[in-house]
Design a protein around this motif. Sequence first.
Motif, PDB file in Angstrom:
ATOM      1  N   TYR A  49       0.798  -1.599   0.085  1.00  0.00           N
ATOM      2  CA  TYR A  49       0.347  -0.045  -0.117  1.00  0.00           C
ATOM      3  C   TYR A  49       0.942   1.095  -0.099  1.00  0.00           C
ATOM      4  O   TYR A  49       0.656   2.420   1.113  1.00  0.00           O
ATOM      5  CB  TYR A  49      -0.872   0.062   1.255  1.00  0.00           C
ATOM      6  CG  TYR A  49      -1.709  -0.833   1.141  1.00  0.00           C
ATOM      7  CD1 TYR A  49      -3.223  -1.133   0.004  1.00  0.00           C
ATOM      8  CD2 TYR A  49      -0.982  -2.540   1.880  1.00  0.00           C
ATOM      9  CE1 TYR A  49      -4.140  -2.238   0.223  1.00  0.00           C
ATOM     10  CE2 TYR A  49      -2.309  -3.586   1.720  1.00  0.00           C
ATOM     11  CZ  TYR A  49      -3.577  -3.276   0.776  1.00  0.00           C
ATOM     12  OH  TYR A  49      -4.355  -4.512   0.794  1.00  0.00           O
ATOM     13  N   TYR A  66     -14.037  -8.983  -8.353  1.00  0.00           N
ATOM     14  CA  TYR A  66     -14.165  -9.000  -6.499  1.00  0.00           C
ATOM     15  C   TYR A  66     -15.865  -8.770  -6.229  1.00  0.00           C
ATOM     16  O   TYR A  66     -15.609  -7.329  -6.493  1.00  0.00           O
ATOM     17  CB  TYR A  66     -12.710  -8.245  -6.660  1.00  0.00           C
ATOM     18  CG  TYR A  66     -12.108  -8.090  -5.486  1.00  0.00           C
ATOM     19  CD1 TYR A  66     -11.074  -8.939  -4.452  1.00  0.00           C
ATOM     20  CD2 TYR A  66     -12.717  -6.913  -4.222  1.00  0.00           C
ATOM     21  CE1 TYR A  66     -10.618  -9.287  -3.872  1.00  0.00           C
ATOM     22  CE2 TYR A  66     -12.055  -7.021  -3.326  1.00  0.00           C
ATOM     23  CZ  TYR A  66     -10.887  -7.815  -2.985  1.00  0.00           C
ATOM     24  OH  TYR A  66     -10.254  -8.309  -1.546  1.00  0.00           O
ATOM     25  N   GLY A 170     -14.397  -5.219   5.777  1.00  0.00           N
ATOM     26  CA  GLY A 170     -12.858  -5.375   4.037  1.00  0.00           C
ATOM     27  C   GLY A 170     -12.484  -7.078   4.553  1.00  0.00           C
ATOM     28  O   GLY A 170     -11.702  -7.227   3.373  1.00  0.00           O
ATOM     29  N   SER A 171     -12.347  -7.868   5.387  1.00  0.00           N
ATOM     30  CA  SER A 171     -11.596  -8.804   5.423  1.00  0.00           C
ATOM     31  C   SER A 171     -10.299  -8.276   5.344  1.00  0.00           C
ATOM     32  O   SER A 171      -9.085 -10.294   5.051  1.00  0.00           O
ATOM     33  CB  SER A 171     -12.154 -10.137   3.909  1.00  0.00           C
ATOM     34  OG  SER A 171     -11.670 -11.768   5.130  1.00  0.00           O
ATOM     35  N   ASN A 175      -6.052 -11.304   5.684  1.00  0.00           N
ATOM     36  CA  ASN A 175      -4.559 -11.001   5.787  1.00  0.00           C
ATOM     37  C   ASN A 175      -3.702 -11.345   7.040  1.00  0.00           C
ATOM     38  O   ASN A 175      -2.066 -11.338   6.109  1.00  0.00           O
ATOM     39  CB  ASN A 175      -4.185 -10.088   4.566  1.00  0.00           C
ATOM     40  CG  ASN A 175      -4.845  -9.147   3.697  1.00  0.00           C
ATOM     41  OD1 ASN A 175      -5.745  -8.247   3.511  1.00  0.00           O
ATOM     42  ND2 ASN A 175      -5.559 -10.316   2.894  1.00  0.00           N
ATOM     43  N   TYR A 215      -8.799 -13.246  -7.573  1.00  0.00           N
ATOM     44  CA  TYR A 215      -7.772 -12.728  -7.575  1.00  0.00           C
ATOM     45  C   TYR A 215      -7.049 -13.323  -9.049  1.00  0.00           C
ATOM     46  O   TYR A 215      -5.794 -13.216  -8.958  1.00  0.00           O
ATOM     47  CB  TYR A 215      -7.390 -13.822  -5.944  1.00  0.00           C
ATOM     48  CG  TYR A 215      -7.968 -13.271  -5.059  1.00  0.00           C
ATOM     49  CD1 TYR A 215      -7.144 -12.256  -4.396  1.00  0.00           C
ATOM     50  CD2 TYR A 215      -9.045 -13.754  -4.818  1.00  0.00           C
ATOM     51  CE1 TYR A 215      -7.829 -11.984  -2.982  1.00  0.00           C
ATOM     52  CE2 TYR A 215      -9.757 -13.266  -3.195  1.00  0.00           C
ATOM     53  CZ  TYR A 215      -8.913 -12.351  -2.710  1.00  0.00           C
ATOM     54  OH  TYR A 215      -9.106 -11.987  -1.270  1.00  0.00           O
ATOM     55  N   PHE A 225      -1.306  -4.809  -9.149  1.00  0.00           N
ATOM     56  CA  PHE A 225      -1.489  -4.293  -7.858  1.00  0.00           C
ATOM     57  C   PHE A 225      -0.470  -5.234  -6.861  1.00  0.00           C
ATOM     58  O   PHE A 225       0.865  -5.043  -6.088  1.00  0.00           O
ATOM     59  CB  PHE A 225      -2.541  -4.960  -7.254  1.00  0.00           C
ATOM     60  CG  PHE A 225      -2.754  -4.995  -5.697  1.00  0.00           C
ATOM     61  CD1 PHE A 225      -2.591  -3.909  -4.686  1.00  0.00           C
ATOM     62  CD2 PHE A 225      -2.984  -6.091  -4.439  1.00  0.00           C
ATOM     63  CE1 PHE A 225      -2.671  -3.224  -3.368  1.00  0.00           C
ATOM     64  CE2 PHE A 225      -2.892  -6.384  -3.308  1.00  0.00           C
ATOM     65  CZ  PHE A 225      -3.287  -4.603  -2.560  1.00  0.00           C
ATOM     66  N   GLU A 289       1.019 -13.050  -0.291  1.00  0.00           N
ATOM     67  CA  GLU A 289      -0.269 -12.512   0.889  1.00  0.00           C
ATOM     68  C   GLU A 289      -0.999 -13.683   1.029  1.00  0.00           C
ATOM     69  O   GLU A 289      -1.315 -14.378  -0.511  1.00  0.00           O
ATOM     70  CB  GLU A 289      -1.208 -11.312   0.055  1.00  0.00           C
ATOM     71  CG  GLU A 289      -2.469 -10.955   0.746  1.00  0.00           C
ATOM     72  CD  GLU A 289      -3.560  -9.495  -0.364  1.00  0.00           C
ATOM     73  OE1 GLU A 289      -3.629  -8.950   0.445  1.00  0.00           O
ATOM     74  OE2 GLU A 289      -3.753 -10.126  -1.090  1.00  0.00           O
ATOM     75  N   SER A 291      -4.617 -15.082   2.341  1.00  0.00           N
ATOM     76  CA  SER A 291      -6.350 -14.207   2.352  1.00  0.00           C
ATOM     77  C   SER A 291      -7.527 -15.475   2.656  1.00  0.00           C
ATOM     78  O   SER A 291      -7.178 -16.004   2.321  1.00  0.00           O
ATOM     79  CB  SER A 291      -6.681 -13.706   1.199  1.00  0.00           C
ATOM     80  OG  SER A 291      -7.715 -12.782   0.997  1.00  0.00           O
TER      81      SER A 291
HETATM   82  C1  AVI Z   1      -7.645  -6.129   1.971  1.00  0.00           C
HETATM   83  N1  AVI Z   1      -7.760  -6.952   1.462  1.00  0.00           N
HETATM   84  C2  AVI Z   1      -8.696  -7.971   1.987  1.00  0.00           C
HETATM   85  C3  AVI Z   1      -8.022  -7.966   0.131  1.00  0.00           C
HETATM   86  C4  AVI Z   1      -7.943  -9.405   0.228  1.00  0.00           C
HETATM   87  O1  AVI Z   1      -9.114  -9.096  -0.567  1.00  0.00           O
HETATM   88  O2  AVI Z   1      -7.202 -10.433   0.073  1.00  0.00           O
HETATM   89  C5  AVI Z   1      -6.667  -8.076  -0.421  1.00  0.00           C
HETATM   90  C6  AVI Z   1      -6.588  -8.016  -2.412  1.00  0.00           C
HETATM   91  N2  AVI Z   1      -5.562  -9.135  -2.235  1.00  0.00           N
HETATM   92  C7  AVI Z   1      -5.738  -9.302  -3.515  1.00  0.00           C
HETATM   93  N3  AVI Z   1      -6.719  -8.318  -4.024  1.00  0.00           N
HETATM   94  C8  AVI Z   1      -7.357  -7.738  -2.996  1.00  0.00           C
END
Ligand code: AVI
Length: 333
Positions: A49, A66, A170-171, A175, A215, A225, A289, A291
């Motif tokens: 970010y 999304y 936002g969940s 993460n 994703y 991103f 990441e 999720s």
């Molecule tokens: C902020 N977070 C909850 C998003 C997620 O879905 O894990 C970040 C994200 N990564 C890829 N798309 C969105």
Amino acid sequence: MDRARAGRLAAVAGRVEFSESFVPADRFREDVIAGLAAPRKSIPPKYFYDARGSRLFEAICRLEEYYPTRSELALTRAHLGAIARFAGRGAVLIEYGSGASVKSRLLIGALAPSAYLPIDISLDALRGAAAALRRRFPRLDIHAVHGDFSRPLKIPALPGRGRRVVYFPGSTIGNLTPREAQAFLRRTRAQVGSRGAMLVGVDLKKDAGVLHAAYNDAKGVTAAFNLNLLARINRELGGDFRPRRFAHYAFYNPGPGRIEMHLVSLERQQVRIGRRRFEFEAGETIHTENSYKYSVEGFQRLARRAGFRAERVWQDARGHFALHGLTALEAVA
Ligand code: AVI
Ligand code: SAH
């Protein structure tokens, strides 16, 4: 200006204040170097970010594939009255990972909080959100905190302002690993005190195809991103990553119940960051990441172990996303 006039003005005009609860800049360098030197390379997702990363995340939220943002907005609109009754009017509303504070606008309108404390690691997102909120809610007191919620944070004390309610939509909790999420919830439990409450947005377990599409969007915004992290390392840490030599890779891992995002090296290569050198095999990845997706019961168990009572849960019509209403348990186990 005389005191009486200042008092009258304060009653109509809210304030916007910024505070820093930050972290030396070098933490980014340390974390990247340590993550790339490990046998399995990884970099924490909080480093996505920068200004461009925050903008790309907002673009992800508008993507057809999304669903989390649309689902959470829909359920918040549908149940706003009940959510507001649960949280209580006039509370101090503290939001972690507030980003553009879009969902928060609904809550602020319904709760009329005595103060709003958005907390984010992205100064650009925080500034943009504070300016937009100021226009929309000119009487609201906003205390924006630039900080990292993965460690204990200093937030302004606002004595006598009412119950503390922490909002974590936002969940973003997904993460964190379940262990980190538990530690975060425990810290938050201590922060809200015995009368406090929490509203946490959590993405639900679902069909792997729906998750995969979310994703791996067709326009490649999620890929941009993910790859932006390499551009950020080049700019801020003097790296020489060639982003074209890496590809976005995201998949659902059903064992731990999480989407994993990686950057895959497309060839054997060497990358420098300052004086450090890192070798990549073709096909080797940097894990960028996780999720995590939770069932309602799975998240409630986690919340109970952290000292919360799982009182309410609201879901969207398709059962894609949940907003949990938690209150503090008297005694923390
Ligand atoms: C902020 N977070 C909850 C998003 C997620 O879905 O894990 C970040 C994200 N990564 C890829 N798309 C969105
Ligand atoms: N709450 C918004 C934004 C979610 S995106 C929504 O529901 O749409 C995740 C947000 O959390 C981003 O704004 C990011 O800058 C912030 N963030 C991620 N990790 C963080 C950390 N460790 N500390 C503070 N903010 C963080």
